[in-house]
Scaffold this active site. Structure first.
Site, PDB file in Angstrom:
ATOM      1  N   ASP A  97       0.855  -1.179   0.000  1.00 14.94           N
ATOM      2  CA  ASP A  97       0.000   0.000   0.000  1.00 14.94           C
ATOM      3  C   ASP A  97       0.897   1.237   0.000  1.00 14.94           C
ATOM      4  O   ASP A  97       1.832   1.329   0.794  1.00 14.94           O
ATOM      5  CB  ASP A  97      -0.871   0.005   1.262  1.00 14.94           C
ATOM      6  CG  ASP A  97      -2.339   0.171   0.939  1.00 14.94           C
ATOM      7  OD1 ASP A  97      -2.664   1.192   0.316  1.00 14.94           O
ATOM      8  OD2 ASP A  97      -3.140  -0.703   1.292  1.00 14.94           O
ATOM      9  N   ASP A 185      -3.210   4.602  -2.268  1.00 19.30           N
ATOM     10  CA  ASP A 185      -4.348   5.065  -1.481  1.00 19.30           C
ATOM     11  C   ASP A 185      -4.781   6.463  -1.941  1.00 19.30           C
ATOM     12  O   ASP A 185      -3.939   7.360  -2.088  1.00 19.30           O
ATOM     13  CB  ASP A 185      -3.935   5.098  -0.006  1.00 19.30           C
ATOM     14  CG  ASP A 185      -5.078   5.359   0.930  1.00 19.30           C
ATOM     15  OD1 ASP A 185      -5.996   4.521   0.983  1.00 19.30           O
ATOM     16  OD2 ASP A 185      -5.055   6.385   1.628  1.00 19.30           O
ATOM     17  N   GLU A 236      -6.355   3.861  -6.072  1.00 20.60           N
ATOM     18  CA  GLU A 236      -7.685   4.000  -5.459  1.00 20.60           C
ATOM     19  C   GLU A 236      -8.194   5.397  -5.784  1.00 20.60           C
ATOM     20  O   GLU A 236      -7.558   6.396  -5.421  1.00 20.60           O
ATOM     21  CB  GLU A 236      -7.599   3.813  -3.946  1.00 20.60           C
ATOM     22  CG  GLU A 236      -8.963   3.945  -3.283  1.00 20.60           C
ATOM     23  CD  GLU A 236      -8.879   4.128  -1.773  1.00 20.60           C
ATOM     24  OE1 GLU A 236      -9.809   3.662  -1.092  1.00 20.60           O
ATOM     25  OE2 GLU A 236      -7.931   4.748  -1.271  1.00 20.60           O
ATOM     26  N   HIS A 309     -10.967  -3.724   2.620  1.00 22.66           N
ATOM     27  CA  HIS A 309     -10.941  -3.393   4.044  1.00 22.66           C
ATOM     28  C   HIS A 309     -11.896  -2.261   4.401  1.00 22.66           C
ATOM     29  O   HIS A 309     -12.150  -2.017   5.584  1.00 22.66           O
ATOM     30  CB  HIS A 309      -9.520  -3.016   4.465  1.00 22.66           C
ATOM     31  CG  HIS A 309      -8.999  -1.807   3.739  1.00 22.66           C
ATOM     32  ND1 HIS A 309      -8.654  -1.841   2.412  1.00 22.66           N
ATOM     33  CD2 HIS A 309      -8.808  -0.527   4.147  1.00 22.66           C
ATOM     34  CE1 HIS A 309      -8.252  -0.630   2.034  1.00 22.66           C
ATOM     35  NE2 HIS A 309      -8.337   0.184   3.055  1.00 22.66           N
ATOM     36  N   ASP A 310     -12.418  -1.539   3.395  1.00 21.90           N
ATOM     37  CA  ASP A 310     -13.337  -0.428   3.637  1.00 21.90           C
ATOM     38  C   ASP A 310     -14.791  -0.773   3.316  1.00 21.90           C
ATOM     39  O   ASP A 310     -15.670   0.068   3.496  1.00 21.90           O
ATOM     40  CB  ASP A 310     -12.946   0.782   2.768  1.00 21.90           C
ATOM     41  CG  ASP A 310     -11.713   1.491   3.288  1.00 21.90           C
ATOM     42  OD1 ASP A 310     -11.432   1.401   4.495  1.00 21.90           O
ATOM     43  OD2 ASP A 310     -11.021   2.146   2.472  1.00 21.90           O
TER      44      ASP A 310
END
Length: 533
Positions: A97, A185, A236, A309-310
């Site tokens: 990440d 991210d 993302e 994860h979100d």
């Protein structure tokens, strides 16, 4: 360089909840190492690791204090190096990440190089994604700094060339270590409108989503770093349209390989926020996925995902996590994996893990959830209404510990887990993977088919039964192969015409097919034909 990532399947690991090797209740790198054979058995090609960098952990590791150090709870850099070797020895690759829109306010840059961040004498009206103002007053500077997320996550100033060079240097350090790419991210937020105008009702997104210099910055990043390595990159990008995606992922533009879109994940909410619950209309989902499938077919590439994860667990969201849990988990997997793009599996998805409904708000850990709850309770919104929204949409649904077996805490830890285990772990766990009809073994088949049939990677997408509110059906066509995918998103049995070809895979015992295919509740059946001429 080959586009090896087009045939790959990615598996996302959320380290805090994956496997705890030392009994402190928090997943760690040695825990991941202990489960690499499990991931190899599943057949995935790339492991994406959510942040393991040193962090005060205000936002579950997405607030980074030191980019070149491992969080103490997760282990050491020696553990990480061992993990990387072990992954490569099994023929898999590792994606890290990359969180460079912001750092932690405990990063040494914040105290030693405040010019690396965004400051103002007067805040505008932008609101943070985590509630409240996006600006925080700093006594030492007597100015406000921008934080689009937590107040402990100040935004970096990408207008500053030194900041960009520091980021590129850090990226090269990881790539030289041997990592195989980055998931970036909120990377489409790095360029802000330098006039910092107010937003309607405090919504600043028009002024920093896909901002004025974002393509310039990403092309520079590609030139300075990415082009020198045979890696995969995925950005993302909330609020990115198909037209934006073509710019970010088009081959000639030299930016990124693919992006994560959010449009299909926002279809079961109202226009203002994710807590405004709306039922999903399947026709909306089909229309949206069709748009992305067609737009990026010639140039660009799709990331395919239901979970991360979100996001809440997909089997509880678009499926049926009760009577038809296994069937709907397999159906949703089929629907996604046969689309055009690179599929992502989030830990536990391959077991059909479900949402959790903790009885008390005190059992939740996610900063976004807790801030929302406290803010709306203060406004008088009833507790029961908020808990219902959290049960359906809260990020902790994805963050309960991985369910390895029937032993206490689902085999995740011998200690007290940092967040409670879903109570259904005795019914849903990884030891069931050897059963013939397990969700795990079905995922294995889907992953294997991607390696065997070029049409899954290359075929053009065509939507069938466009206006049907229960059936998602489509065809993938290449020069000599055709794949027809039927998915029943309901409990209602349905009959559909028999397409060309043989049955390739399905989630129910085989049926005798004559003129029509009977789709049972949440059934999927796929037909494959190859022209042998």
């Amino acid at each position: 360089m080959t586009e090896w990532w087009k045939q790959a399947v990615v598996y996302q690991i959320y380290p805090r909840s994956f496997m705890d090797a030392n009994g402190d209740g928090i997943g760690d790198i040695q825990g991941i190492i202990s489960k690499l054979d499990y991931l190899s058995e599943l057949g995935v090609d790339i492991l994406w690791l959510s942040p393991v960098y040193d962090s005060p952990n205000d936002d579950n590791g997405y607030d980074i204090r030191d980019y070149q150090k491992i969080m103490q709870e997760f282990g050491t850099m020696e553990d990480f190096d061992q993990l990387l070797v072990q992954i490569h020895e099994r023929g898999m690759r590792l994606v890290m990440d990359l969180v460079v829109n912001h750092t932690s306010d405990e990063h040494q840059w914040f105290s030693e190089h405040p010019e690396y961040y965004i400051w103002g004498d007067q805040p505008n009206n932008w609101r943070s994604f985590f509630s409240g103002s996006a600006w925080e007053y700093d006594n030492s500077r007597q100015q406000y700094y921008l934080h689009l997320f937590s107040r402990k996550q100040p935004d970096l100033n990408w207008e500053n060339e030194t900041v960009r060079n520091e980021v590129y240097k850090m990226m090269r350090w990881w790539l030289d270590k041997g990592v195989d790419g980055f998931r970036m991210d909120v990377i489409n937020m790095i360029s802000k409108d330098q006039n910092f105008p107010d937003g309607a009702q405090g919504d600043g997104t028009p002024h920093f989503l896909n901002g004025p210099r974002v393509h310039e910055f990403l092309q520079e990043m590609n030139r300075e770093v990415l082009a020198d390595y045979d890696i995969v990159t995925v950005g993302e990008m909330p609020g990115a349209t198909t037209e934006d995606a073509k710019l970010y992922t088009g081959k000639s533009r030299k930016e990124l390989n693919m992006i994560f879109t959010f449009e299909h994940m926002n279809l079961d909410q109202g226009p203002t926020e994710k807590w405004d619950l709306q039922p999903l209309r399947l026709t909306d989902l089909k229309k949206n996925l069709e748009k992305w499938q067609l737009a990026l077919y010639e140039d660009g590439w799709n990331s395919l995902y239901w979970n991360n994860h979100d996001q809440p667990r997909i089997v509880s969201r678009f499926g049926n996590d009760g009577q038809y849990r296994k069937e709907s988990a397999k159906m949703l997997a089929t629907c996604l994996h046969f689309l055009h793009g690179t599929p992502y599996i989030y830990q536990g998805e391959e077991l059909g893990m479900t949402n959790v409904a903790f009885s008390s708000i005190d059992d939740y850990r996610d900063i976004e959830t807790l801030n929302m709850y406290n803010e709306k309770r203060a406004q008088g919104v009833p507790h029961e209404q908020l808990m219902r929204a959290i049960y359906l949409k809260g990020r902790d649904n994805a963050r309960t510990p991985m369910q390895w077996d029937e032993t206490p805490n689902a085999g995740f830890t011998t200690g007290k887990p940092w967040i409670s285990v879903n109570p259904n772990y005795r019914d849903i766990h990884a030891q069931q993977r050897h059963e013939q009809d397990s969700v795990f073994s079905y995922y294995r088949q889907l992953i294997a088919l991607r390696k065997q049939l070029p049409v899954i990677t290359e075929g053009k997408f065509e939507l069938l039964h466009r206006d049907d509110e229960e059936i998602f059906a489509y065809v993938r066509n290449s020069a000599d192969e055709m794949l027809t995918v039927y998915c029943n998103f309901s409990e209602t049995p349905r009959e559909l015409p028999v397409p060309e070809g043989r049955v390739l895979i399905g989630n129910y015992p085989a049926q005798k097919i004559q003129e029509m295919v009977l789709l049972r509740p949440y059934e999927t059946v796929c037909f494959y034909e190859k022209d042998e001429r």
